[in-house]
Design an enzyme around this catalytic site. Structure first.
Site, PDB file in Angstrom:
ATOM      1  N   GLU A  42      35.287  45.462  30.777  1.00 52.54           N
ATOM      2  CA  GLU A  42      35.701  46.832  30.462  1.00 52.54           C
ATOM      3  C   GLU A  42      34.614  47.487  29.634  1.00 52.54           C
ATOM      4  OE1 GLU A  42      39.386  47.421  28.282  1.00 52.54           O
ATOM      5  OE2 GLU A  42      39.339  49.551  28.795  1.00 52.54           O
ATOM      6  N   CYS A 253      42.331  49.879  29.529  1.00 50.51           N
ATOM      7  CA  CYS A 253      42.842  51.232  29.288  1.00 50.51           C
ATOM      8  C   CYS A 253      41.882  52.295  29.806  1.00 50.51           C
ATOM      9  CB  CYS A 253      43.094  51.440  27.805  1.00 50.51           C
ATOM     10  SG  CYS A 253      44.539  50.536  27.263  1.00 50.51           S
ATOM     11  N   ASN A 383      47.168  49.647  35.034  1.00 55.90           N
ATOM     12  CA  ASN A 383      46.769  48.752  33.951  1.00 55.90           C
ATOM     13  C   ASN A 383      47.793  48.834  32.839  1.00 55.90           C
ATOM     14  OD1 ASN A 383      44.825  47.152  32.219  1.00 55.90           O
ATOM     15  ND2 ASN A 383      45.098  49.001  30.984  1.00 55.90           N
ATOM     16  N   GLU A 384      48.558  47.804  32.679  1.00 59.34           N
ATOM     17  CA  GLU A 384      49.585  47.685  31.641  1.00 59.34           C
ATOM     18  C   GLU A 384      50.273  49.033  31.344  1.00 59.34           C
ATOM     19  OE1 GLU A 384      47.402  47.494  27.351  1.00 59.34           O
ATOM     20  OE2 GLU A 384      47.208  45.633  28.474  1.00 59.34           O
TER      21      GLU A 384
HETATM   22  O1  AHR Z   1      40.970  44.543  26.278  1.00 64.98           O
HETATM   23  C1  AHR Z   1      41.142  45.662  25.483  1.00 64.98           C
HETATM   24  C2  AHR Z   1      42.349  46.475  25.871  1.00 64.98           C
HETATM   25  O2  AHR Z   1      43.502  45.729  25.704  1.00 64.98           O
HETATM   26  C3  AHR Z   1      42.419  46.916  27.303  1.00 64.98           C
HETATM   27  O3  AHR Z   1      41.731  48.076  27.526  1.00 64.98           O
HETATM   28  C4  AHR Z   1      43.863  47.133  27.525  1.00 64.98           C
HETATM   29  O4  AHR Z   1      44.215  46.932  28.872  1.00 64.98           O
HETATM   30  C5  AHR Z   1      44.525  46.192  26.566  1.00 64.98           C
HETATM   31  O5  AHR Z   1      45.491  46.811  25.811  1.00 64.98           O
END
Ligand code: AHR
Length: 655
Positions: A42, A253, A383-384
């Site tokens: 990320e 995120c 994503n979550e």
């Molecule tokens: O890994 C850091 C963050 O943790 C990511 O962006 C998110 O998906 C999670 O909350």
């Protein structure tokens, strides 16, 4: 002659043996995922710009702005300079830019170039860039400079391009003459005459005149695999050496973004660099998107990892609009009337990655230099995200469309940011209802949780969705954190029939520029500091198998500080034992290799051990590193697992 025949026979037999070895499966083993351990990349902690992406100029396209950081503006990280008593003017313009996606550029009006004899340096009017906390150059190496420019005066404008140290001494130089009235790309190569970790790039008009410039870039020639617009070689190399089965990207995120306008839209990240749509990073900085989808896919291919792109599920991050962020208020959904277009965007990605060059999007991949398909298998959707009715509706629409048009693609769904709770339950319910193939679980928690939940997946329903543990980490980069994760990963291997994939998170973190407190690999502009957690991941990735065996290693089953697994790698014919001891004393384990055929008398042993509180620092990056040795083998072996350790023993076998 006889000798030759014997040699030939030995060779043929050898070939036969190794061919048999390549495809063998051992009786009694459970098939497990061959995509089990991979990487999660990320762009957090300056992992991309200023990190893995090798561009040395910061704010090369003058697009930094105060919505990203209050103090940022198009001149950030640039300094106006006019050495040698020269003078002129500089301003930011937006009319007729190099491309509408890249609106800001600089107009430089060099009114007078000083020619005083007593001035020893290079005189002129222009700009200096300080890079990402300094530009690192090495003696004798080449650096590729480029910019887009057009002259705005009648006469051409000559530019001096230099790399200089903090004393203002020139380490490399070249010239470029801006002669076109239209935007044009100019390039030149600079060879540096000494090392410097804090250099700056200087661009000076040396003749009177006016010009516009944008996309001012400097790249080391030596990038990973020497790819243009490539990756920082040392960082990419350390990831390649892990041999990950897959790489998930670009987040996190970052994917669903801080409000609808901030979602990561893959189409904005491909094509010529000057046409990419740069944007604010949800983590509080800027994304040049020079590291875009093409570069991610290329990197995956270069390291033999499967690409796992994650696309927004048409909703933004539920935490949009936090204190330092500017944007939405909680989760926002793409309006119904725009969903068709959005779904097409998802389908287009699959065509871009896998479609023939005769297809619209396959042709764009070919134009970028990759006519062969990228062999995309997995696509993550969401994503979550908070599992709201808006999310569910959109997820289903995307899911149905992909399944219908591309049944060959495996979709990965999402179940919120925790290992349990409302979103987790709702996400799993939805997955079961519509039969999502794989579900992405995330959890960051303390080592005790990982030690206490090693059996989590033992009871997962084998007839339901499989699991991708897409983000996990125990809070910390001490050895004890890494060993707790190792114990947990043993549980993932044991359940490799239902856990398809897993990736530690986050991956990269630039020293002094972090937004997340525990990460796998820290780096600065020069050094890399892998954590003990990195070595655990590497030991698992380097030693994965495709069959799991129960009852090869026996230990005290009531001792929850111990974990062990045995996998077989049918590609190499190696039996791989992993043993974890999370306690403060040596613990005995017994190994019985009776299930396997002939085994080599010597095996490779890799041991990661130390004190629970040990960690690696930039001052002492090798404090905790795996130690390699040979170990004698026997069908029945005893092993004393050292305190706070992970041991991997890799034994060659012929079955
Ligand atoms: O890994 C850091 C963050 O943790 C990511 O962006 C998110 O998906 C999670 O909350």
């Amino acid at each position: 002659m006889l000798n030759r025949i014997i040699t030939a026979l030995i060779l043929v037999t050898g070939l036969l043996v190794s061919t048999t070895t390549m495809s063998q499966k051992i009786k009694g083993g459970k098939a497990i995922s061959t995509d089990l351990f991979g990487l999660f990349f990320e762009d957090i902690n300056y992992a991309a710009d200023g990190g893995l992406y090798a561009e040395l100029v910061q704010n090369r396209s003058f697009e930094y702005n105060p919505t990203e950081r209050r103090e940022w503006h198009p001149f950030s990280y640039w300094e106006y300079v006019s050495p040698g008593y020269s003078y002129g003017k500089i301003c930011v313009e937006t009319r007729s830019p190099v491309h509408p996606n890249n609106p800001h550029y600089i107009v430089l009006d060099a009114e007078f170039i000083g020619h005083y004899e007593e001035f020893k340096g290079v005189s002129g009017v222009g700009l200096k860039n300080s890079g990402f906390d300094g530009i690192v150059v090495r003696k004798g190496e080449n650096y590729n400079f480029s910019l887009f420019a057009k002259k705005l005066s009648g006469n051409p404008v000559d530019l001096f391009i230099g790399i200089e140290n903090t004393k203002g001494e020139t380490l490399a130089e070249n010239t470029v003459s801006i002669s076109s009235d239209n935007w044009q790309k100019y390039t030149s190569t600079l060879k540096t005459n000494s090392d410097c970790d804090t250099a700056k790039l200087v661009v000076l008009a040396r003749t009177n005149g006016k010009l516009a410039m944008d996309m001012v870039s400097l790249f080391p020639e030596k990038t990973f695999k020497n790819r243009p617009n490539g990756l920082r070689a040392d960082l990419a190399e350390i990831l390649a050496q892990m041999k990950p089965a897959f790489v998930r990207f670009p987040g996190g995120c970052l994917v669903h973004g801080d409000g609808l306008e901030n979602m990561y839209r893959w189409k904005n990240t491909i094509g010529p660099l000057e046409q990419r749509v740069e944007q604010r990073n949800i983590w509080g900085y800027h994304q040049s998107l020079g590291l875009g989808y093409f570069e991610y896919f290329q990197f995956c291919e270069d390291i033999g990892a499967k690409p796992v792109p994650v696309l927004p599920a048409a909703v933004s991050c539920q935490n949009s609009g936090g204190t330092w962020r500017i944007g939405g208020q909680g989760q926002q959904a793409i309006p119904d009337e725009e969903m068709e277009e959005y779904i097409q965007e998802v389908l287009d990605l699959i065509e871009w990655a896998n479609g023939p060059v005769s297809s619209k999007w396959g042709a764009k991949r070919a134009e970028a230099g990759h006519p062969e398909p990228f062999k995309l298998e997995y696509v993550g959707i969401g994503n979550e995200d908070k599992i709201t009715p808006e999310f569910e509706e959109r997820f289903k629409m995307i899911y149905d469309a992909v399944k219908e048009k591309h049944p060959e693609i495996t979709i990965i769904g999402t179940v919120g940011p925790f290992h349990s709770g409302e979103d987790f339950d709702k996400g799993w319910k939805l997955a079961e209802e519509i039969k999502v193939q794989i579900i992405d679980e995330h959890y960051y928690t303390d080592p005790a949780w990982f030690m206490g939940n090693q059996k989590r997946y033992d009871s997962y329903d084998r007839n339901s969705s499989e699991v991708y543990l897409g983000e996990y980490a125990s809070w910390g980069n001490k050895l004890q954190n890494a060993i707790a994760e190792a114990a947990y990963m043993i549980g993932l291997e044991r359940n490799g029939d239902v856990v398809r994939m897993a990736s530690y998170a986050p991956l990269l973190a630039k020293k002094d520029f972090t937004q997340w407190r525990t990460d796998m690999v820290f780096f600065d502009n020069v050094n890399i500091c892998p954590t003990p957690n990195f070595y655990v991941q590497q030991m698992f990735m380097n030693n994965s198998g495709d069959q799991y065996f129960e009852d090869i290693i026996s230990k005290n089953e009531n001792d929850t500080t111990l974990a062990a697994s045995c996998v077989f790698d049918s590609k190499t014919g190696d039996v791989i034992l992993k043993m974890v001891n999370y306690s403060d004393s040596e613990k005995p384990m017994k190994i019985n290799l009776g299930k396997f055929g002939k085994i080599d008398p010597l095996a490779e042993k890799t041991l990661l051990q130390g004190n629970p509180e040990d960690e690696n620092t930039f001052e002492n990056p090798d404090n905790i590193v795996p130690v390699y040795s040979e170990i004698k083998t026997a069908k029945k072996m005893d092993y004393l697992a050292p305190p706070m350790s992970l041991t991997v023993i890799r034994i060659k076998s012929r079955n």
